[in-house]
Design an enzyme around this catalytic site. Structure first.
Site, PDB file in Angstrom:
ATOM      1  CG  PHE A 158     -39.629 -15.344  45.088  1.00  0.00           C
ATOM      2  CD1 PHE A 158     -38.750 -14.995  44.076  1.00  0.00           C
ATOM      3  CD2 PHE A 158     -39.894 -16.697  45.303  1.00  0.00           C
ATOM      4  CE1 PHE A 158     -38.154 -15.965  43.274  1.00  0.00           C
ATOM      5  CE2 PHE A 158     -39.303 -17.674  44.508  1.00  0.00           C
ATOM      6  CZ  PHE A 158     -38.436 -17.300  43.499  1.00  0.00           C
ATOM      7  CG  ASP A 159     -43.996 -17.326  47.952  1.00  0.00           C
ATOM      8  OD1 ASP A 159     -43.919 -16.101  48.119  1.00  0.00           O
ATOM      9  OD2 ASP A 159     -44.165 -18.114  48.895  1.00  0.00           O
TER      10      ASP A 159
END
Length: 391
Positions: free
Chosen positions: A190-191
Site C-alpha cells: 500500500f505505502d
C-alpha cells in the site's frame, strides 16, 4: 509560532495491529507518554484493529477509555493498507501518519518527520533506514531483502525515495485523501504504491534518517511480503505503461508536468528499449563463444542500434516517410558510439577470468546508462521537431 497555535494543529498517528495482544498495551502507553511530554502539536492515536482473533480489540478499547487522545477502530478484514485507507480517508487532522506497533523506530524522529508537512514544505515524509546517518540493528536476511527491494524500485520504477518499507510515514491529509483513490493495494504494498503515485505527480517527499532496532518477535512473513511486493510492482508497471494509472488530483496539490510529448514517448521508448535489449543479449550470447567479447559487444550493439533508431523514429517520435532517414541513422550512430564506449569500457575493466554471469550483468548495467543518454539525444537532437520544422 506560539504554543497555542501549534496545539491547534492536529496530527493523527495510526497504529495498525493484528493479533498484537502481547505488545499493544505497552507500546501505545509508551507512545502516548512520549507524545504528551515531547510533541508540541496536538495529536490523536488511532489503534486500527485488522480483524484480530485474540484479545487485541479488547485491549484497544480499554486503552481508548483510559488514555486521552486515544481511540480504537475495528475492521472486519485484514490488511495494513485497508486499515490506513479507512482511517486516513475519514480523518480531519492536518497530517496523518502511521507507525508499527513494535515501535522499532526511535520516537525522537517523529517531530522531524511531520514538521515539514505542517509547515507546508513537503507533502509526504518517510523514515529511512538506508541513509548513511541512520543507525539500524537487524539481521542479514532482512537487510538483504530490504536493500534488494528498494534497488528494484529505483532501477525499474525510477523511484527517488530510498526506503519504501520502513513503518514510519506521514502525509498531509489533503494529499493522502487525493491519492487514495489511485492506490489499489490493501496490504503491505500500500505505502509503496502511494509513494510511487506521489512521485508521478511531482509531490515532495521528505526523508528522515532513523534509528531502528529489529523486533525479534515480529509477526511479518518477510518472504511472503516480498513476493506480494513484487506482484504489486508488476501491476503498477503494467498500469504505468498502459497509461491507466492516472487519477484526478485537486488543483490545490501542485502537479509537476513532464515536458510536452514525453508522457507518450517514454512508455514507447521503454517498449522499444526492452525489445532491443533482448535482441542485443541474444546476439551477444550467440557471438560470444566464437569471437572476443569486445567484438561481440560491438557487433551486437551495431545491429540493434540500427533497428532501435528505426523503431524509435516511427513509433516513439512519430516520424514517417523516407525524408531524413539516412541522417537520422547517422546521428543515431552517435548515440551508438556512446553506448559502445560505456559497455566496452565496462568490459575492459573486468578481470580476465570473471564468470560469464557477472560479465553479462556488467554489460546490462552499462547498457542501461547508455539507454538514458540515447533517449535524451534522440529527443533533443535527432528527432527534435524544431529541427524538422526548420528544414
Amino acid at each position: 509560532m506560539d504554543t497555542t497555535a501549534m496545539r491547534t494543529r492536529l496530527v493523527e498517528v495510526v497504529v495498525p495491529v493484528y493479533d498484537e495482544q502481547r505488545a499493544l498495551r505497552a507500546s501505545v502507553t509508551r507512545l502516548h507518554g512520549y507524545l504528551t511530554s515531547n510533541f508540541p502539536y496536538g495529536f490523536r492515536i488511532t489503534i486500527a484493529d485488522n480483524a484480530s482473533t485474540d484479545n487485541t480489540w479488547q485491549i484497544a478499547t480499554e486503552l481508548a477509555e483510559e488514555l486521552p487522545h486515544v481511540r480504537a477502530v475495528h475492521l472486519d478484514e485484514k490488511g495494513r493498507g485497508r486499515a490506513l485507507r479507512r482511517v486516513w480517508s475519514r480523518s480531519e487532522a492536518d497530517v496523518v501518519s502511521y507507525m508499527d506497533v513494535d515501535l522499532s523506530t526511535d520516537l525522537d524522529a517523529f517531530l522531524p518527520l511531520v514538521a515539514p508537512l505542517l509547515s507546508g514544505h513537503s507533502d509526504l515524509a518517510i523514515g529511512t533506514r538506508l541513509a548513511r546517518a541512520a543507525r539500524v540493528e537487524r539481521g542479514p536476511k532482512r537487510e538483504f531483502i530490504s536493500r534488494s527491494y528498494n534497488l528494484l524500485l529505483r532501477s525499474l520504477m525510477g523511484a527517488g525515495f530510498s526506503d519504501a518499507q520502513c513503518g514510519f510515514k506521514a502525509v498531509r491529509t489533503e494529499v493522502a485523501q487525493a491519492l487514495l483513490p489511485g492506490v489499489e493495494d490493501e496490504q503491505w504494498f500500500f505505502d509503496t504504491e502511494l509513494l510511487l503515485l506521489a512521485e508521478r505527480y511531482g509531490l515532495r517527499i521528505h526523508e528522515v534518517p532513523v534509528d531502528w532496532v529489529d523486533d525479534p518477535d515480529s509477526r511479518v512473513d518477510i518472504v511472503r511480503t516480498a513476493l506480494d511486493d513484487l506482484r504489486g510492482l508488476v501491476r503498477v508497471t503494467r498500469k504505468t505503461l498502459s497509461g491507466a494509472a492516472g487519477i484526478p488530483v485537486p488543483p490545490r496539490i501542485q502537479r509537476a508536468e513532464l515536458p510536452r510529448g514525453m508522457a507518450r514517448q517514454l512508455p514507447r521508448f521503454a517498449v522499444v528499449g526492452v525489445a532491443s535489449t533482448l535482441a542485443y543479449l541474444a546476439l551477444y550470447s550467440l557471438l560470444r563463444p566464437v569471437i572476443p567479447p569486445l567484438a561481440a559487444n560491438a557487433l551486437a550493439l551495431l545491429v540493434t542500434a540500427v533497428a532501435n533508431t528505426a523503431a524509435n523514429r516511427r513509433f516513439t517520435f512519430g516520424v514517417t516517410g523516407s525524408d531524413g532517414a539516412l541522417r537520422h541513422q547517422f546521428e543515431g550512430l552517435i548515440a551508438f558510439l556512446v553506448g559502445l564506449a560505456l559497455t566496452s569500457g565496462t568490459l575492459a575493466l573486468l578481470p580476465a577470468q570473471v564468470p560469464h554471469g557477472v560479465e553479462l550483468a556488467a554489460v546490462i548495467a552499462a547498457n542501461a546508462a547508455a539507454t538514458l543518454v540515447r533517449f535524451l539525444l534522440l529527443r533533443v537532437w535527432v528527432f527534435n521537431p524544431r529541427r524538422r520544422t526548420a528544414r
